[in-house]
Design an enzyme around this catalytic site. Structure first.
Site, PDB file in Angstrom:
ATOM      1  N   VAL A 169      -0.019 -11.467  19.177  1.00 24.62           N
ATOM      2  CA  VAL A 169       1.381 -11.718  19.493  1.00 24.62           C
ATOM      3  C   VAL A 169       1.827 -12.877  18.605  1.00 24.62           C
ATOM      4  CG1 VAL A 169       1.402 -10.832  21.848  1.00 24.62           C
ATOM      5  CG2 VAL A 169       0.676 -13.184  21.445  1.00 24.62           C
ATOM      6  N   SER A 170       3.110 -12.940  18.323  1.00 27.32           N
ATOM      7  CA  SER A 170       3.596 -13.916  17.346  1.00 27.32           C
ATOM      8  C   SER A 170       3.642 -15.343  17.867  1.00 27.32           C
ATOM      9  CB  SER A 170       4.986 -13.516  16.851  1.00 27.32           C
ATOM     10  OG  SER A 170       4.917 -12.268  16.183  1.00 27.32           O
ATOM     11  N   THR A 171       3.881 -15.519  19.174  1.00 21.84           N
ATOM     12  CA  THR A 171       3.990 -16.859  19.742  1.00 21.84           C
ATOM     13  C   THR A 171       3.209 -16.961  21.038  1.00 21.84           C
ATOM     14  OG1 THR A 171       5.941 -16.388  21.106  1.00 21.84           O
ATOM     15  CG2 THR A 171       6.347 -17.008  18.811  1.00 21.84           C
ATOM     16  N   GLN A 224       4.745 -15.152  24.084  1.00 20.89           N
ATOM     17  CA  GLN A 224       4.688 -13.707  24.231  1.00 20.89           C
ATOM     18  C   GLN A 224       3.426 -13.283  24.993  1.00 20.89           C
ATOM     19  OE1 GLN A 224       5.151 -12.543  20.090  1.00 20.89           O
ATOM     20  NE2 GLN A 224       7.270 -11.935  20.478  1.00 20.89           N
TER      21      GLN A 224
END
Length: 201
Positions: free
Chosen positions: A8-10, A13
């Site tokens: 996941v990007s962050t 998330q």
């Protein structure tokens, strides 16, 4: 051995959807590697740890190509490294055609390569669109007067008087910081602003 990879990007998330899909394949949690990082490149700790652990004949499962990454060239590179150089199989759950265990003949390989290139392009293109939308959103917000970053801490009303006492040697810099509630760097920034304002008058 079968391994799973999710990304996941962050940190905000949630990777639950990917984890559920991998667990549904019977992959134990200890064999699932997760990164909370952008897909712009593959310099990710969990990914690199997974690659280091792989041995010929292993299988890596990922929910979708964009979870593997969002850089066209690097997706192609790592796919080649794993499948050709390390003899690792890859299965993309959301795209049955991207399962290197399937038809390893010329036609099967040709179709997989085409699908991989298309989805890799889509993944990178979406990343660029996300950045474009973010930049446009920030520009629009700034145009409306929205400020970003930490709010500027204003000095107290008696700031000029405290500065005067400090300049005359009546109080120390520590006394100044205590009385104003400012950090040293902020104090000097406000001091420059105060002096600049006096010069303009």
């Amino acid at each position: 051995m079968t391994y799973g990879y999710c990304r996941v990007s962050t940190t905000e998330q949630n990777e639950a959807r990917q984890m559920d899909a991998l667990a549904g394949l019977g992959i134990p949690t200890a064999h699932i590697y997760t990164d909370k990082q952008s897909g712009k490149d593959f310099k990710r700790p969990a990914w690199l740890a997974l690659v280091k652990r792989l041995t010929p004949g292993d299988l890596v499962c990922v929910h979708s190509i964009d979870r593997l990454g969002r850089n066209y060239e690097e997706i192609q590179h790592w796919w080649r490294v794993l499948t050709k150089e390390k003899s690792i199989d890859i299965m993309v759950i959301s795209t049955p055609l991207l399962d290197t265990r399937r038809e390893k003949n010329l036609v099967g390989t040709f179709l997989s390569d085409i699908v991989l290139q298309i989805l890799s392009f889509v993944a990178e293109n979406e990343r660029e669109n996300i950045h474009k939308r973010q930049a446009e959103g920030i520009a629009a917000a700034k145009a409306r007067g929205v400020s970003f970053g930490r709010p500027t801490k204003k000095p107290p009303e008696n700031f000029a008087e405290v500065v005067k006492q400090w300049e005359r040697g009546k109080i120390t810099i520590n006394d100044v910081l205590t009385q104003t509630g400012l950090k040293q760097a902020t104090f000097y920034n406000r001091l420059r602003e105060l002096r600049a304002g006096k010069k303009k008058k």
